[in-house]
Design an enzyme around this catalytic site. Structure first.
Site, PDB file in Angstrom:
ATOM      1  N   CYS A   1       0.843  -1.191   0.000  1.00 36.59           N
ATOM      2  CA  CYS A   1       0.000   0.000   0.000  1.00 36.59           C
ATOM      3  C   CYS A   1       0.881   1.245   0.000  1.00 36.59           C
ATOM      4  CB  CYS A   1      -0.913  -0.003   1.224  1.00 36.59           C
ATOM      5  SG  CYS A   1      -2.004   1.440   1.350  1.00 36.59           S
TER       6      CYS A   1
ATOM      7  N   SER B   1       0.576   3.961   1.485  1.00 37.83           N
ATOM      8  CA  SER B   1       0.726   4.651   2.774  1.00 37.83           C
ATOM      9  C   SER B   1       2.071   4.352   3.424  1.00 37.83           C
ATOM     10  CB  SER B   1      -0.408   4.254   3.724  1.00 37.83           C
ATOM     11  OG  SER B   1      -1.659   4.679   3.220  1.00 37.83           O
TER      12      SER B   1
ATOM     13  N   HIS C   1       4.927   6.520   2.172  1.00 32.77           N
ATOM     14  CA  HIS C   1       5.014   7.879   2.703  1.00 32.77           C
ATOM     15  C   HIS C   1       6.038   7.956   3.827  1.00 32.77           C
ATOM     16  CE1 HIS C   1       1.919   9.732   0.336  1.00 32.77           C
ATOM     17  NE2 HIS C   1       0.990   8.883   0.731  1.00 32.77           N
TER      18      HIS C   1
ATOM     19  N   HIS D   1       1.081  -2.489   6.895  1.00 32.98           N
ATOM     20  CA  HIS D   1      -0.099  -2.357   7.758  1.00 32.98           C
ATOM     21  C   HIS D   1      -1.275  -3.192   7.253  1.00 32.98           C
ATOM     22  CE1 HIS D   1      -0.827   0.580   4.571  1.00 32.98           C
ATOM     23  NE2 HIS D   1      -2.130   0.467   4.836  1.00 32.98           N
TER      24      HIS D   1
ATOM     25  N   CYS E   1      -6.999  -3.269   4.518  1.00 27.31           N
ATOM     26  CA  CYS E   1      -6.920  -1.837   4.204  1.00 27.31           C
ATOM     27  C   CYS E   1      -7.666  -1.501   2.923  1.00 27.31           C
ATOM     28  CB  CYS E   1      -5.463  -1.379   4.110  1.00 27.31           C
ATOM     29  SG  CYS E   1      -5.270   0.342   3.565  1.00 27.31           S
TER      30      CYS E   1
END
Length: 367
Positions: free
Chosen positions: A40, A42, A45, A61, A167
């Site tokens: 993912c 995220s 980042h 995650h 997610c």
């Protein structure tokens, strides 16, 4: 015990696959042998420095696995259970949880905090504490997490598909059905058709949207968007999304625009594409350095538009993960089609290179 995990030590550096010490589970904690972990954006980042976090951090995650051990006080799951990890461990008792917004749990630690819910760490290397991103750190052979972070699922479902329910699927589908509550017959635009955007498209199909305009810069992703139910696709390097949105709706503009890239430019584009009483839903994470978006406050009032954010699709993980899994089993939610490549843990940096280049919809690490 020892486990291999993907750790980032400083912004701008690639993840390192290292052997770390893993403490046993404490009260209300479980040890999980990871079977699959989703790739993912995220997590990237943190690698890029666009999200400020505790460092060093074990990333990942979105995950699924099997419980190997439980600490004292664990009653909702047991050794041998197949589980999906929830990147927000909802307490179930705070005002947000009791109001039906477990995704905004007031007691759950933030993704950037590093330690588990009790403020201590379970991963260590060379006398340094290693955080677990979103209380999970799923790019690891084994993890220890709060029992609030695991949702048991039937072992009849493939874990390398169920992992997407940690997610991508609840975030995308939930953004449509839970957060925006899109009505049948609505017109919808989706900006960004990767792992989240693809699930927003599926949510729009489930909601009964009559027009679903999918926008991306990669033709590969737009082909998948069409397969998932988009009624019109658009490469924004060749066509103007705002103009096409107006054309498709007789000049009125879209009822809803879901923005899954989260740059100020694309958020502004989504805003201009909606009509009066329209709604923009911002789904992705912007870099912490971005402080504003280009919208007209006057138009916001005169056109009675709405801009809203959503975290985890306003999900109730303990309800939504099993429900989405049943939808997958019934053929109403596509997961197999979203996994466009699998990787080993050692290939995690390659997986992110593929994601950034637009070569995958969702990549999955298999252990």
């Amino acid at each position: 015990m020892k486990t291999r995990t993907a750790v980032v030590y400083a912004p701008g550096e690639p993840m390192r696959i290292e052997e770390v010490e893993l403490d046993p589970p404490r009260e209300h904690e479980v040890q999980v042998r990871m079977v699959a972990a989703g790739i993912c954006h995220s997590d990237y980042h943190v690698v890029s420095g666009e999200l400020r976090t505790y460092l060093p951090m074990a990333l990942g995650h979105e995950g699924s696995g099997v419980i190997e051990a439980v600490g004292p006080g664990v009653t909702a799951c047991k050794v041998g259970d197949h589980v999906v990890l929830s990147f927000i461990p909802p307490c179930g008792s705070c005002p947000a949880c009791t109001a039906g917004h477990a995704n905004a749990c007031e007691k759950a630690a933030t993704a950037t905090s590093g330690p588990l819910l009790d403020g201590t760490f379970r991963m260590h290397r060379d006398n340094a504490d290693i955080g677990q991103f979103c209380q999970v750190g799923s790019f690891s052979e084994r993890i220890v997490a709060s029992d609030l972070s695991v949702v048991p699922i039937p072992d009849s479902y493939p874990p390398n598909r169920a992992v997407l329910l940690g997610c991508g699927a609840p975030t995308g589908v939930g953004a449509v059905l839970r957060r925006a509550k899109v009505a049948p017959g609505s017109t919808v635009m989706v900006v960004g058709c990767g792992g989240i955007g693809s699930n927003i498209i599926q949510g729009a199909v489930l909601a009964g949207a009559r027009i679903i305009l999918a926008v991306d810069i990669h033709d590969f992703k737009l082909e998948y968007a069409r397969m998932l139910g988009a009624t019109r696709t658009l490469n924004s390097t060749r066509e103007d999304p705002v103009e096409v949105a107006r054309e498709l709706t007789g000049g009125r503009g879209m009822d809803y625009a879901f923005e899954a890239i989260s740059s100020p430019a694309t958020i502004g584009q989504a805003y201009r594409a909606i009509g009066k009483n329209g709604t923009v839903v911002v789904v992705g994470l912007t870099p912490f350095t971005e402080k504003s978006i280009p919208i007209s406050p006057l138009d916001l009032v005169l056109s009675q538009k709405t801009i809203m954010g959503t975290l985890y699709g306003d999900s109730q993980p303990r309800d939504d993960i099993p429900n989405l899994l049943k939808m997958y089993g019934a053929g109403k939610l596509k997961l197999d089609e979203l996994v466009t490549r699998t990787y080993t843990l050692d290939q995690v940096n390659e997986a992110y290179a593929d994601l950034l280049a637009g070569r995958i919809i969702r990549g999955v690490i298999e252990f």
